[in-house]
Design an enzyme around this catalytic site. Sequence first.
Site, PDB file in Angstrom:
ATOM      1  CB  SER A 119      -0.903   0.008   1.237  1.00 54.63           C
ATOM      2  OG  SER A 119      -1.673  -1.166   1.269  1.00 54.63           O
TER       3      SER A 119
HETATM    4  N1  SAM Z   1      -0.419  -4.963   4.203  1.00 56.88           N
HETATM    5  C1  SAM Z   1       0.253  -5.295   2.982  1.00 56.88           C
HETATM    6  C2  SAM Z   1       1.631  -4.720   2.896  1.00 56.88           C
HETATM    7  O1  SAM Z   1       2.067  -4.033   3.832  1.00 56.88           O
HETATM    8  O2  SAM Z   1       2.294  -5.003   1.894  1.00 56.88           O
HETATM    9  C3  SAM Z   1      -0.558  -4.943   1.777  1.00 56.88           C
HETATM   10  C4  SAM Z   1      -1.706  -5.848   1.637  1.00 56.88           C
HETATM   11  S1  SAM Z   1      -2.324  -6.083   0.002  1.00 56.88           S
HETATM   12  C5  SAM Z   1      -3.049  -4.539  -0.317  1.00 56.88           C
HETATM   13  C6  SAM Z   1      -3.670  -7.173   0.418  1.00 56.88           C
HETATM   14  C7  SAM Z   1      -3.212  -8.559   0.750  1.00 56.88           C
HETATM   15  O3  SAM Z   1      -4.309  -9.267   1.318  1.00 56.88           O
HETATM   16  C8  SAM Z   1      -2.752  -9.353  -0.453  1.00 56.88           C
HETATM   17  O4  SAM Z   1      -1.463  -9.823  -0.262  1.00 56.88           O
HETATM   18  C9  SAM Z   1      -3.774 -10.488  -0.520  1.00 56.88           C
HETATM   19  O5  SAM Z   1      -3.243 -11.698  -1.022  1.00 56.88           O
HETATM   20  C10 SAM Z   1      -4.185 -10.601   0.917  1.00 56.88           C
HETATM   21  N2  SAM Z   1      -5.464 -11.299   1.124  1.00 56.88           N
HETATM   22  C11 SAM Z   1      -6.589 -11.243   0.362  1.00 56.88           C
HETATM   23  N3  SAM Z   1      -7.542 -12.025   0.890  1.00 56.88           N
HETATM   24  C12 SAM Z   1      -7.021 -12.593   2.000  1.00 56.88           C
HETATM   25  C13 SAM Z   1      -7.521 -13.493   2.981  1.00 56.88           C
HETATM   26  N4  SAM Z   1      -8.759 -13.994   2.909  1.00 56.88           N
HETATM   27  N5  SAM Z   1      -6.712 -13.869   4.003  1.00 56.88           N
HETATM   28  C14 SAM Z   1      -5.453 -13.382   4.073  1.00 56.88           C
HETATM   29  N6  SAM Z   1      -4.917 -12.530   3.179  1.00 56.88           N
HETATM   30  C15 SAM Z   1      -5.687 -12.124   2.161  1.00 56.88           C
END
Ligand code: SAM
Length: 209
Positions: free
Chosen positions: A60
């Site tokens: 992000s």
């Molecule tokens: N917080 C992260 C960082 O600092 O890089 C950015 C997060 S990214 C915008 C969203 C993440 O949520 C992705 O890596 C995605 O694979 C994960 N995600 C989506 N659905 C999920 C779930 N049900 N459980 C765990 N992770 C999930």
Amino acid sequence: MDYERERMEMVRQLARMGIRDDRVLAAMARVPRERFVREQDRDIAHGDHALGIAEGQTISQPYVVARMTELLQVDRTHHVLEVGTGSGYQAAVLAELARDVVTVERWPSLALTAREVLAELGYDNVTVVEGDASAGYPPGAPYDRILVTAASPRISPELARQCALEGRIVAPVGDEDLQQIVVRTGDGTEMSYGAVKFVPLRGRAGFPP
Ligand code: SAM
């Protein structure tokens, strides 16, 4: 590239953009963001934009990380859940402020890389778990703070139950195209704090694949 200088400039810019919590700014001044992006993106790691990482996911933008962390109101006594580890950057920022952090990622490759980078940087108060945390991660509950970093259709009752009575949940809530940052407090009140665009939360309590 002088990453430290870039990082300090990023933090000054965040302050100019309205981030007021000095502890959040100090935490972001300590975390080497360039270690959480793809190698070819290190020189642009501190710009105020999201960047692509593996598996079509994103790290992000710094302002959104700072704003959501500020709204979460984390302190040294807190046990924190992050849903959506991605690169591990947000988990490192939380680890600077909290007692400990459990962060869950559905892509095994992302969980593995984040675990390695966080360990190399010495964040021994972070546990990276692989799996679907769309409805939270009950084994670590109750949490003092929960941060969801993927676009969510709502804050599910199951997730809310994993938050301590005096706790706080921050999540991007909306449809797959646009969300509002929502803060939910222990009494069930929800307040919105502006529009954001996250990649979707997939899984049982998220959006369908
Ligand atoms: N917080 C992260 C960082 O600092 O890089 C950015 C997060 S990214 C915008 C969203 C993440 O949520 C992705 O890596 C995605 O694979 C994960 N995600 C989506 N659905 C999920 C779930 N049900 N459980 C765990 N992770 C999930």
